[in-house]
Design a protein around this motif. Sequence first.
Motif, PDB file in Angstrom:
ATOM      1  N   LYS A   1       0.824  -1.213   0.000  1.00  0.00           N
ATOM      2  CA  LYS A   1       0.000   0.000   0.000  1.00  0.00           C
ATOM      3  C   LYS A   1       0.856   1.260   0.000  1.00  0.00           C
ATOM      4  O   LYS A   1       0.544   2.231  -0.667  1.00  0.00           O
ATOM      5  N   SER A   2       1.917   1.263   0.804  1.00  0.00           N
ATOM      6  CA  SER A   2       2.813   2.420   0.848  1.00  0.00           C
ATOM      7  C   SER A   2       4.189   1.948   1.300  1.00  0.00           C
ATOM      8  O   SER A   2       4.290   0.966   2.023  1.00  0.00           O
ATOM      9  N   PRO A   3       5.234   2.583   0.904  1.00  0.00           N
ATOM     10  CA  PRO A   3       5.266   3.720  -0.005  1.00  0.00           C
ATOM     11  C   PRO A   3       5.065   3.269  -1.449  1.00  0.00           C
ATOM     12  O   PRO A   3       5.499   2.189  -1.829  1.00  0.00           O
ATOM     13  N   VAL A   4       4.400   4.116  -2.227  1.00  0.00           N
ATOM     14  CA  VAL A   4       4.176   3.818  -3.641  1.00  0.00           C
ATOM     15  C   VAL A   4       5.490   3.991  -4.398  1.00  0.00           C
ATOM     16  O   VAL A   4       5.891   3.155  -5.187  1.00  0.00           O
ATOM     17  N   ALA A   5       6.161   5.091  -4.165  1.00  0.00           N
ATOM     18  CA  ALA A   5       7.495   5.339  -4.722  1.00  0.00           C
ATOM     19  C   ALA A   5       8.388   5.716  -3.551  1.00  0.00           C
ATOM     20  O   ALA A   5       7.934   6.292  -2.569  1.00  0.00           O
ATOM     21  N   MET A   6       9.656   5.405  -3.662  1.00  0.00           N
ATOM     22  CA  MET A   6      10.533   5.639  -2.522  1.00  0.00           C
ATOM     23  C   MET A   6      11.823   6.297  -2.964  1.00  0.00           C
ATOM     24  O   MET A   6      12.514   5.792  -3.839  1.00  0.00           O
ATOM     25  N   ASN A   7      12.111   7.436  -2.370  1.00  0.00           N
ATOM     26  CA  ASN A   7      13.359   8.145  -2.597  1.00  0.00           C
ATOM     27  C   ASN A   7      13.829   8.620  -1.232  1.00  0.00           C
ATOM     28  O   ASN A   7      13.360   9.633  -0.729  1.00  0.00           O
ATOM     29  N   VAL A   8      14.717   7.848  -0.607  1.00  0.00           N
ATOM     30  CA  VAL A   8      15.163   8.133   0.747  1.00  0.00           C
ATOM     31  C   VAL A   8      16.647   8.445   0.734  1.00  0.00           C
ATOM     32  O   VAL A   8      17.431   7.725   0.122  1.00  0.00           O
ATOM     33  N   VAL A   9      17.007   9.514   1.422  1.00  0.00           N
ATOM     34  CA  VAL A   9      18.419   9.856   1.600  1.00  0.00           C
ATOM     35  C   VAL A   9      18.848   9.279   2.939  1.00  0.00           C
ATOM     36  O   VAL A   9      18.269   9.597   3.979  1.00  0.00           O
ATOM     37  N   LEU A  10      19.852   8.408   2.912  1.00  0.00           N
ATOM     38  CA  LEU A  10      20.324   7.751   4.129  1.00  0.00           C
ATOM     39  C   LEU A  10      21.522   8.519   4.684  1.00  0.00           C
ATOM     40  O   LEU A  10      22.663   8.250   4.342  1.00  0.00           O
ATOM     41  N   ASN A  11      21.233   9.474   5.541  1.00  0.00           N
ATOM     42  CA  ASN A  11      22.269  10.315   6.148  1.00  0.00           C
ATOM     43  C   ASN A  11      22.824   9.591   7.371  1.00  0.00           C
ATOM     44  O   ASN A  11      22.115   9.366   8.351  1.00  0.00           O
ATOM     45  N   HIS A  12      24.098   9.232   7.330  1.00  0.00           N
ATOM     46  CA  HIS A  12      24.705   8.476   8.432  1.00  0.00           C
ATOM     47  C   HIS A  12      24.785   9.279   9.731  1.00  0.00           C
ATOM     48  O   HIS A  12      25.066   8.714  10.792  1.00  0.00           O
ATOM     49  N   ASP A  13      24.535  10.591   9.675  1.00  0.00           N
ATOM     50  CA  ASP A  13      24.538  11.421  10.890  1.00  0.00           C
ATOM     51  C   ASP A  13      23.233  11.294  11.679  1.00  0.00           C
ATOM     52  O   ASP A  13      23.164  11.720  12.832  1.00  0.00           O
ATOM     53  N   THR A  14      22.196  10.740  11.065  1.00  0.00           N
ATOM     54  CA  THR A  14      20.890  10.604  11.732  1.00  0.00           C
ATOM     55  C   THR A  14      20.381   9.165  11.646  1.00  0.00           C
ATOM     56  O   THR A  14      19.314   8.913  11.087  1.00  0.00           O
ATOM     57  N   PRO A  15      21.102   8.203  12.223  1.00  0.00           N
ATOM     58  CA  PRO A  15      20.728   6.797  12.064  1.00  0.00           C
ATOM     59  C   PRO A  15      19.423   6.409  12.768  1.00  0.00           C
ATOM     60  O   PRO A  15      18.802   5.419  12.398  1.00  0.00           O
ATOM     61  N   ASP A  16      18.998   7.179  13.760  1.00  0.00           N
ATOM     62  CA  ASP A  16      17.792   6.829  14.508  1.00  0.00           C
ATOM     63  C   ASP A  16      16.522   7.471  13.953  1.00  0.00           C
ATOM     64  O   ASP A  16      15.429   7.214  14.455  1.00  0.00           O
ATOM     65  N   ASP A  17      16.664   8.312  12.922  1.00  0.00           N
ATOM     66  CA  ASP A  17      15.482   8.934  12.311  1.00  0.00           C
ATOM     67  C   ASP A  17      14.698   7.903  11.506  1.00  0.00           C
ATOM     68  O   ASP A  17      15.264   6.983  10.921  1.00  0.00           O
ATOM     69  N   LEU A  18      13.376   8.084  11.471  1.00  0.00           N
ATOM     70  CA  LEU A  18      12.520   7.204  10.677  1.00  0.00           C
ATOM     71  C   LEU A  18      12.763   7.464   9.193  1.00  0.00           C
ATOM     72  O   LEU A  18      12.668   8.595   8.732  1.00  0.00           O
ATOM     73  N   ALA A  19      13.079   6.405   8.457  1.00  0.00           N
ATOM     74  CA  ALA A  19      13.318   6.542   7.016  1.00  0.00           C
ATOM     75  C   ALA A  19      12.028   6.319   6.240  1.00  0.00           C
ATOM     76  O   ALA A  19      11.668   7.109   5.374  1.00  0.00           O
ATOM     77  N   THR A  20      11.325   5.220   6.537  1.00  0.00           N
ATOM     78  CA  THR A  20      10.083   4.905   5.842  1.00  0.00           C
ATOM     79  C   THR A  20       9.329   3.819   6.596  1.00  0.00           C
ATOM     80  O   THR A  20       9.900   3.132   7.446  1.00  0.00           O
ATOM     81  N   THR A  21       8.069   3.673   6.265  1.00  0.00           N
ATOM     82  CA  THR A  21       7.233   2.595   6.796  1.00  0.00           C
ATOM     83  C   THR A  21       6.554   1.909   5.623  1.00  0.00           C
ATOM     84  O   THR A  21       5.950   2.567   4.788  1.00  0.00           O
ATOM     85  N   PHE A  22       6.704   0.597   5.555  1.00  0.00           N
ATOM     86  CA  PHE A  22       6.038  -0.192   4.531  1.00  0.00           C
ATOM     87  C   PHE A  22       4.722  -0.702   5.112  1.00  0.00           C
ATOM     88  O   PHE A  22       4.684  -1.199   6.237  1.00  0.00           O
TER      89      PHE A  22
END
Length: 119
Positions: free
Chosen positions: A38-59
């Motif tokens: 259902k989601s994400p339909v399209a995914m473009n995530v920047v993986l910044n190694h300075d913020t490893p605990d931030d939420l990137a995405t939810t499938f």
Amino acid sequence: MKNISKCIIALVGIVAFSCTDDVEDRTAVTTGAAPVLKSPVAMNVVLNHDTPDDLATTFVWDYATYNGTPTVINYAIEFDQAGNNFESPTTVATTINKYQSFTVGELNQAALDAGFPRL
């Protein structure tokens, strides 16, 4: 000799009575509907190694359905390079839920485990 005959008769009797058919007929499990993302339909995530605990995405997906006996379904979220057709995927997570959230650090580790170069 009498004791041996009695033992053999007892053994035959035990074997004969223990082979009764007490297994119930079980309903066959057949496929109903496959899970649909259902989601994400399209995914473009920047993986910044300075913020490893931030939420990137939810499938999020629909549950798969099966007809017949109630079945617990384990879902595997796999990661692979584009164009590889999931021939050698890396399993990032397994769950029985219909959603899975990933932090930046988890997706970054999945990319490294899948063979992507460290940038």
